[in-house]
Design a protein around this motif. Sequence first.
Motif, PDB file in Angstrom:
ATOM      1  N   GLY A 122       0.801  -1.208   0.000  1.00 32.74           N
ATOM      2  CA  GLY A 122       0.000   0.000   0.000  1.00 32.74           C
ATOM      3  C   GLY A 122       0.836   1.260   0.000  1.00 32.74           C
ATOM      4  N   GLY A 180       2.503   2.330  -2.455  1.00 34.17           N
ATOM      5  CA  GLY A 180       2.526   2.909  -3.792  1.00 34.17           C
ATOM      6  C   GLY A 180       3.567   2.267  -4.689  1.00 34.17           C
ATOM      7  N   THR A 200       3.636  -0.789  -6.022  1.00 32.09           N
ATOM      8  CA  THR A 200       3.045  -1.453  -7.185  1.00 32.09           C
ATOM      9  C   THR A 200       2.492  -0.429  -8.164  1.00 32.09           C
ATOM     10  OG1 THR A 200       2.534  -3.431  -5.922  1.00 32.09           O
ATOM     11  CG2 THR A 200       1.232  -3.073  -7.901  1.00 32.09           C
ATOM     12  N   GLU A 201       1.905   0.645  -7.628  1.00 34.48           N
ATOM     13  CA  GLU A 201       1.359   1.696  -8.477  1.00 34.48           C
ATOM     14  C   GLU A 201       2.453   2.366  -9.289  1.00 34.48           C
ATOM     15  OE1 GLU A 201       0.579   1.054  -5.432  1.00 34.48           O
ATOM     16  OE2 GLU A 201      -1.589   0.676  -5.500  1.00 34.48           O
ATOM     17  N   LEU A 229       3.054   0.147 -12.125  1.00 41.61           N
ATOM     18  CA  LEU A 229       1.947   0.219 -13.081  1.00 41.61           C
ATOM     19  C   LEU A 229       2.011   1.514 -13.887  1.00 41.61           C
ATOM     20  CD1 LEU A 229      -0.973  -1.239 -10.923  1.00 41.61           C
ATOM     21  CD2 LEU A 229       0.397  -2.377 -12.668  1.00 41.61           C
TER      22      LEU A 229
END
Lengths: 507, 340
Positions: free
Chosen positions: A291, A293, A295-296, A299
């Motif tokens: 959470g 960020g 992985t974001e 992406l």
Amino acid sequence: MPAPLLELRDIAKHFAGVKALDGVSLAIQPGEIHCLAGENGSGKSTLIKVVSGVNSVDSGEILIDGEPVGHMTPRLAIARGVQVIYQDFSLFGNLTVAENLSIGAELRERRRIVSWRRMRAHAESAVRRLGVQLDLDATVDSLPTSGRQLVAIARALMADPRLLIMDEPTTALTGREVATLFGVVRDIQARGIAVLFVSHKMREMLDISERLTVLRSGRVVAAGPIGQFDEPAITRAMTGSDIAEDPYVWSGDDAAPNLLEVEGLTVPGELDAVSFSIRPGEIVGVSGLLGSGRTELALALFGMRPTYAGTIRMDGAPVRLDSVQAAIARRIAYVPEDRLTEGLFLPETIDRNIIVTALPRLSRFGVMRMRDAAAAAARTIRDMAIATPTGDRPVTQLSGGNQQRVVIGRWLLQDPRLLILNGPTVGVDVGSKAGIHRAIRALARARGLGVLMISDDLPELVGQCSRVLVMHRGRLTAELPGVPAEHGAAGLRATERALSDRLKALV
Amino acid sequence: MSATLNAPPVRSGIARTLLRRPEIAVASLALVSMLAIGAINPAFWSAGNLFSLLRANVIIGILSLGVMMIMLSGGIDVSFPAFAIAAMYVTIKTMIAWNYDGVVLPFIGATAIGLLLGLVNALFVTRLKMIPLIVTLGTGTAVRGFLLGVIGVSTINIDHMPQALIGFARTDLIDVTQANGQHVGLSAMVLVYLVLALGVHLMLRHTLIGRSIYALGGGEEAARRAGFSVPGTVFFIYGLAGALAGFTGLLHGSMIWIANPHDMAGLELDVIAAVVLGGASIFGGRGSVLGTMLGVFTLVMLTNSLIIMHIDTTWQRIVTGAIVIVAAAITSWRDRGRSA
């Protein structure tokens, strides 16, 4: 000394001519935390199934409280106080927490009519006993993994077990959740319940267990109090060889232009002014809690956050990564976390799994050029050191680590400049992990590939990355420099501690 | 920021309630449709129309109960129309051949035929570990073929139908005299449907076998490990669904006074549409009797009302097909990412 709670004597078990267990002996004392270690395929799972009565044994004896139990069945195992928490938890996602906790008791009492009031009371007492907070009316699949695990533990405790077997309980947990889990496990131990903790993560074994048994190829290769072991000793026992620890040091040209420059990358609610750069041949780690960020960030770089603000430059030229196609055109590759479930075509051959992303490049007018395809697959098998004599075997025959290499190798066929790896070795055993690391390093060095490696595994980050970025709440909060080669293992430990401290401070 | 890619998306309270209780969504859809159709043609609200609507719920409704159970367990059934018609046609042929007239025994016979055929489905699913869709496609087609090839192809019309059956199905619960002086009655068969629905509801909700169906739909391996007998549950649901189909077949023949071996062809889609519309998941594990009944009611109302709205009846099939796709899309979206 009292008789051990559970004792296995010289257990052997064959599957279709393969020796899964070969003369295994093991004793678990009441109330101890015992760790069972071993690589994938070492016989850990078979051993659990033997103890829980799912698999019968070919020869050998199982004793509980010093008495031979004869033929073990699942029912008998449960009656004698053995409970197993499987890796997949075996919960009913569509049912509420309360029903998941109590349905087993209804079943054991051979009820025909279920009483929702009785089930709820049952569930409440189970949750109280574990001392955790759980919403009894939530359906299980609305819970995060850690919540599901607590449900599974609470359910197991309802049967008043004397031995709780946990099969790789930490695989899908973040560092903080692992700490919570260990608290729960120690609490269970304090009530006199023995725990058999199955794992292949060294750090966890050393942290939680009192005794350790290491399996390799179905045999016990090491056993004893945990104090007798350290990481290299466990690794040696598990793999049968030493895996050298040498930090990855970037040896490129300082003056060389950056491969990737990210400036003020912002995605509302996810990323907040993230800036960093990667040079060719660098492996840059990203650490952070789930959470944070991280992985974001991956992406966004892979074109899956088209509305991002900020500037991304590759080789000094600004690029707009507003679709996956745009990212692929810039030769960015992304290997996601869940590649095993979503990335492989399990019934297909290794070759076909490798070339699947490169089909357009390997075809002319929509017709595949078979010779090029075969050559590309063979090259990948060689580059990634995938352990198979030939590529036309089903990909399911490969071990987890080798399957992982297939997925990574598939992206390398795209000849990427930037490779984004999210948890590249999750669920992979020590030996394969080292192989994957070697392959990634070789590619970075030889091809000047830039690698962004997101991981929960701190030793992996510290050992494999030339520097590590720490993320928190969508921001980059710290950067840890790489470990100079001459500092060796001690340097790695120190950096790892520093990283661990930073992460703990974020909680 | 707290939401991550893996965390379930935070939804507003209303959206969450609707997703948790799909019955409310279907009920709202039914209500809105009723108001709209009533506004277009006030004849919708006449007692005659409402009674005939409820009557039209009976057959699809009872069949839906069986299919819903099977879908709850993670399976699917497309064989039930064939089973229903086979049970009906064989029973009525036998009654005529033996010159027997009555109600109870024939219904027991038809139910038993359905039960037997359902158990055959279960046998294939459990012993040969076949996919339910393929099994039921096969058994349904084979049973229909056997019926037409061996038992007969001729329609038995009202002149030859056993009179006791027709008399039973003509029973009315209440009689109303409409403004135009016409007598209309509410078929007592609605009561049969309601009793069966209540029975299935109580079974699903309050018995261990009922909960084992939900457990099986939640995860077969988990159900086995928890100690449920998976084959036992599968035999139970396919057997019960078959029995319901057999019973419904004879009820259908009795209600329309005709025994046609070609009847109910393609009805599986209507029934599955109703069940999915009622919020049952195509992946298993989710669904309720109330939702299914609401789904049936809505589907029957929408398709039947096309007639009173003077829309060509070929549109019924289009509406049904569209409902299957839209409802399945909504439930897939709801279940997406769960238990992944």
